[in-house]
Scaffold this motif. Structure first.
Motif, short mmCIF file in Angstrom:
data_model
loop_
_atom_site.label_atom_id
_atom_site.label_comp_id
_atom_site.label_asym_id
_atom_site.label_seq_id
_atom_site.Cartn_x
_atom_site.Cartn_y
_atom_site.Cartn_z
N ALA A 27 4.29 4.89 -6.46
CA ALA A 27 3.93 4.56 -5.02
C ALA A 27 2.22 5.12 -4.32
CB ALA A 27 4.95 3.72 -4.20
N LEU A 28 1.16 4.14 -4.29
CA LEU A 28 0.29 5.08 -3.74
C LEU A 28 0.34 4.51 -1.91
CD1 LEU A 28 -2.47 6.53 -3.48
CD2 LEU A 28 -3.68 4.26 -3.41
N ASP A 29 0.89 5.81 -1.45
CA ASP A 29 1.60 5.53 0.14
C ASP A 29 0.61 4.71 1.13
OD1 ASP A 29 3.76 7.04 -0.39
OD2 ASP A 29 3.44 8.80 0.19
N ALA A 30 -0.71 5.50 0.76
CA ALA A 30 -1.82 5.49 2.05
C ALA A 30 -2.12 3.69 1.63
CB ALA A 30 -3.12 5.76 0.93
N ILE A 31 -1.80 3.28 0.65
CA ILE A 31 -1.75 1.44 1.02
C ILE A 31 -0.35 0.95 -0.39
CG2 ILE A 31 -3.37 -0.20 -0.69
CD1 ILE A 31 -5.72 2.01 -0.85
N PRO A 32 0.40 0.37 0.84
CA PRO A 32 1.49 0.24 0.13
C PRO A 32 1.36 -1.36 -0.59
CG PRO A 32 1.53 0.67 2.71
CD PRO A 32 0.38 0.56 2.34
N GLY A 33 2.09 -1.43 -1.29
CA GLY A 33 1.98 -1.90 -2.38
C GLY A 33 1.73 -2.24 -3.64
N THR A 34 0.87 -0.97 -3.78
CA THR A 34 -0.16 -0.18 -4.58
C THR A 34 0.75 1.22 -5.37
OG1 THR A 34 -1.84 1.09 -3.58
CG2 THR A 34 -2.27 -1.29 -3.30
N GLU A 35 0.12 0.70 -6.72
CA GLU A 35 0.11 1.99 -7.07
C GLU A 35 -0.33 2.56 -8.39
OE1 GLU A 35 4.57 0.87 -9.10
OE2 GLU A 35 3.50 -0.13 -9.97
N ILE A 36 -0.57 3.89 -8.42
CA ILE A 36 -1.19 4.48 -9.51
C ILE A 36 -0.37 5.39 -10.55
CG2 ILE A 36 -3.46 4.70 -7.32
CD1 ILE A 36 -1.92 8.21 -7.41
N ALA A 37 -1.54 5.43 -11.50
CA ALA A 37 -1.10 6.84 -12.75
C ALA A 37 -1.33 7.04 -12.33
CB ALA A 37 -1.12 5.59 -13.84
N VAL A 38 -1.94 8.78 -12.95
CA VAL A 38 -2.22 9.24 -13.16
C VAL A 38 -2.61 9.84 -14.82
CG1 VAL A 38 -3.40 12.19 -12.74
CG2 VAL A 38 -1.90 10.72 -11.07
N LEU A 39 -3.69 9.49 -15.35
CA LEU A 39 -3.89 9.67 -16.29
C LEU A 39 -4.44 11.30 -16.48
CD1 LEU A 39 -5.76 6.46 -17.09
CD2 LEU A 39 -3.25 6.59 -17.67
#
Ligand SMILES: [Cu+2]
Length: 156
Positions: free
Chosen positions: A39-51
């Protein structure tokens, strides 16, 4: 014909001792099912995957960001230049202090945006989306209006 045989033998020897290219040793391939989404805390409902890289440290990084239709990245800025490539979906964006959707520029899948360091901008997803984001760490998100920052709200 003896010279030819010798030449061929030499060639065969040369090629057999030359190291075969070993791509598996120097290329890191991450297939979609191996990506670790958080989860990306700054923008709830979105997610990130670090590559690649570490978002918390100096140096280059690459991550994917995904979210549902209606995702809103309220006006914000980053310390370093943000390179943004929309891989799928449709959105709107604008360099602006205010969330002026009526002035938004269309961001179709495949579009690329280079957002200079500290430039104020926003993004709105009109469909589910996936974006690739690159830059120089540490990565940060500063909202223009602190009310837009869910991280600044005290825990209930
Ligand atoms: Cu941004």
């Amino acid at each position: 014909m003896k010279w030819l045989a010798r030449t061929l033998l030499f060639a065969a020897t040369f090629y057999s001792v030359a190291p075969a290219p070993s791509f598996a040793d120097d290329m890191r391939l991450i297939s979609p099912d191996q990506m670790k989404w958080v989860a990306l805390d700054a923008i709830p409902g979105t997610e990130i995957a670090v590559l690649s890289g570490d978002l918390g440290k100096p140096g280059p990084f690459v991550f994917e960001w995904r979210g549902p239709a209606g995702t809103k990245a309220a006006p914000h800025w980053h310390t370093n230049t943000e390179h943004f490539l929309l891989l799928s979906g449709n959105g709107m964006a604008r360099m602006s202090d205010t969330f002026d959707v009526q002035n938004g520029m269309p961001v179709p899948a495949g579009a690329y945006a280079e957002v200079p360091a500290k430039m104020h901008h926003w993004f709105l997803a009109q469909t589910p989306f996936v974006a690739l984001i690159e830059g120089e760490g540490p990565f940060d998100i500063h909202f223009i209006n602190s009310a837009d920052d869910p991280r600044s709200k005290a825990p209930q």
